[in-house]
Scaffold this motif. Sequence first.
Motif, short mmCIF file in Angstrom:
data_model
loop_
_atom_site.label_atom_id
_atom_site.label_comp_id
_atom_site.label_asym_id
_atom_site.label_seq_id
_atom_site.Cartn_x
_atom_site.Cartn_y
_atom_site.Cartn_z
N THR A 281 0.86 -1.18 0.00
CA THR A 281 0.00 0.00 0.00
C THR A 281 0.90 1.23 0.00
OG1 THR A 281 -1.76 -1.14 1.18
CG2 THR A 281 -1.76 1.27 1.30
N ALA A 282 0.61 2.17 -0.90
CA ALA A 282 1.41 3.39 -0.98
C ALA A 282 1.16 4.23 0.27
CB ALA A 282 1.02 4.18 -2.22
N PRO A 283 2.23 4.63 0.98
CA PRO A 283 2.03 5.50 2.14
C PRO A 283 1.38 6.81 1.72
CG PRO A 283 4.28 4.61 2.10
CD PRO A 283 3.64 4.29 0.77
N ASP A 284 0.29 7.17 2.38
CA ASP A 284 -0.41 8.41 2.03
C ASP A 284 0.41 9.60 2.51
OD1 ASP A 284 -2.33 9.89 0.79
OD2 ASP A 284 -3.90 9.49 2.26
N PHE A 285 0.19 10.73 1.88
CA PHE A 285 0.87 11.96 2.28
C PHE A 285 0.04 13.16 1.88
CE2 PHE A 285 2.65 10.74 -1.90
CZ PHE A 285 2.29 11.84 -2.66
N THR A 286 0.31 14.26 2.56
CA THR A 286 -0.20 15.57 2.19
C THR A 286 0.97 16.53 2.30
OG1 THR A 286 -2.42 15.07 3.01
CG2 THR A 286 -1.87 17.40 2.72
N LEU A 287 1.34 17.14 1.18
CA LEU A 287 2.48 18.06 1.14
C LEU A 287 2.08 19.31 0.37
CD1 LEU A 287 5.30 15.51 0.14
CD2 LEU A 287 5.03 16.61 2.37
N PRO A 288 2.74 20.44 0.67
CA PRO A 288 2.46 21.65 -0.10
C PRO A 288 3.12 21.61 -1.47
CG PRO A 288 4.14 22.10 1.55
CD PRO A 288 3.69 20.67 1.76
N ASP A 289 2.41 22.18 -2.45
CA ASP A 289 2.99 22.29 -3.79
C ASP A 289 3.74 23.61 -3.92
OD1 ASP A 289 1.07 24.29 -4.22
OD2 ASP A 289 -0.09 23.14 -5.67
N ALA A 290 4.16 23.95 -5.13
CA ALA A 290 4.96 25.15 -5.37
C ALA A 290 4.22 26.42 -4.96
CB ALA A 290 5.36 25.22 -6.83
N ASP A 291 2.89 26.37 -4.94
CA ASP A 291 2.08 27.54 -4.55
C ASP A 291 1.69 27.50 -3.07
OD1 ASP A 291 2.08 28.52 -7.22
OD2 ASP A 291 0.42 27.17 -7.71
N GLY A 292 2.16 26.47 -2.34
CA GLY A 292 1.83 26.35 -0.93
C GLY A 292 0.49 25.66 -0.68
N LYS A 293 -0.15 25.17 -1.74
CA LYS A 293 -1.44 24.49 -1.62
C LYS A 293 -1.20 23.01 -1.31
CE LYS A 293 -5.00 23.17 -4.88
NZ LYS A 293 -4.40 22.08 -5.51
N ASP A 294 -1.92 22.48 -0.32
CA ASP A 294 -1.75 21.07 0.06
C ASP A 294 -2.27 20.14 -1.03
OD1 ASP A 294 -0.49 21.60 2.43
OD2 ASP A 294 -2.23 21.22 3.69
N VAL A 295 -1.47 19.12 -1.32
CA VAL A 295 -1.84 18.07 -2.27
C VAL A 295 -1.66 16.74 -1.54
CG1 VAL A 295 -1.26 16.94 -4.46
CG2 VAL A 295 -1.10 19.43 -4.26
N SER A 296 -2.69 15.89 -1.62
CA SER A 296 -2.64 14.59 -0.95
C SER A 296 -2.66 13.48 -1.99
CB SER A 296 -3.86 14.40 -0.04
OG SER A 296 -3.86 15.35 0.98
N LEU A 297 -1.97 12.40 -1.70
CA LEU A 297 -2.04 11.24 -2.58
C LEU A 297 -3.49 10.75 -2.67
CD1 LEU A 297 -0.55 9.22 -4.38
CD2 LEU A 297 -0.14 7.82 -2.34
N ALA A 298 -4.22 10.86 -1.57
CA ALA A 298 -5.62 10.41 -1.54
C ALA A 298 -6.48 11.16 -2.56
CB ALA A 298 -6.20 10.57 -0.14
N ASP A 299 -6.06 12.38 -2.94
CA ASP A 299 -6.80 13.16 -3.95
C ASP A 299 -6.85 12.42 -5.28
OD1 ASP A 299 -6.88 15.17 -2.02
OD2 ASP A 299 -5.30 16.36 -2.95
N PHE A 300 -5.93 11.50 -5.48
CA PHE A 300 -5.79 10.82 -6.77
C PHE A 300 -6.34 9.39 -6.75
CE2 PHE A 300 -2.73 14.19 -6.61
CZ PHE A 300 -2.85 14.80 -7.84
N GLY B 86 -8.41 6.28 -7.37
CA GLY B 86 -9.21 6.00 -8.56
C GLY B 86 -8.46 6.30 -9.84
N GLN B 87 -7.24 6.86 -9.70
CA GLN B 87 -6.40 7.15 -10.86
C GLN B 87 -5.04 6.49 -10.65
OE1 GLN B 87 -6.43 11.45 -12.01
NE2 GLN B 87 -7.60 11.66 -10.12
N SER B 88 -4.30 6.30 -11.73
CA SER B 88 -2.92 5.84 -11.62
C SER B 88 -2.04 7.08 -11.47
CB SER B 88 -2.51 5.06 -12.87
OG SER B 88 -3.26 3.87 -12.96
N GLU C 33 -6.22 1.78 -6.81
CA GLU C 33 -6.61 1.34 -5.47
C GLU C 33 -5.61 1.78 -4.40
OE1 GLU C 33 -6.86 -1.18 -8.16
OE2 GLU C 33 -8.78 -0.14 -8.29
N GLY C 34 -4.55 2.47 -4.81
CA GLY C 34 -3.57 2.95 -3.83
C GLY C 34 -2.45 1.97 -3.53
#
Length: 158
Positions: free
Chosen positions: A11-30, A32-34, A131-132
């Motif tokens: 299982t891919a370890p989930d994360f939430t990190l800031p992007d270049a604009d400081g906006k949080d991006v989470s693996l969970a946001d994706f 259902g996608q590869s 499926e993560g």
Amino acid sequence: MSEQRLSPGDTAPDFTLPDADGKDVSLADFRGQSVVVYFYPAAGTPGCTKQACDFRDNLAELNNAGYQILGISPDKPGKLAKFVDAEALTFPLLSDPEKTVLKQWGAFGEKKNYGKVVQGVIRSTFVVDPEGKISTAQYNVRATGHVAKLIKDLNLVF
């Protein structure tokens, strides 16, 4: 430090990190996608620039084949923003200055640099299925030619 390495089926370890604009991006946001998650040492260096530009240049084809791209480095968002602007990058670059996610994914640890063993970012690429789960785990990849090899390994024909 024991090095944790991920393998296909994990299982891919989930994360939430800031992007270049400081906006949080989470693996969970994706979910259902590869997703291709790649770890690189430093924005703006020759090898990392080559690798990021290779992803940029193949992004439309990767997206059309159903793959999203996320790049992760220890750089702070401000440095990532300059890198994104300088290279016209069109996919998220995420900031992990504490190296928490790098370590969870086995992408930080001992590596050889010009013949010396040092602690640092291990250039690594993973493919996470909808499926993560990890479907591809590649450590110590080369910056040059890596995206072409990944496309070949994924049996994508453009």
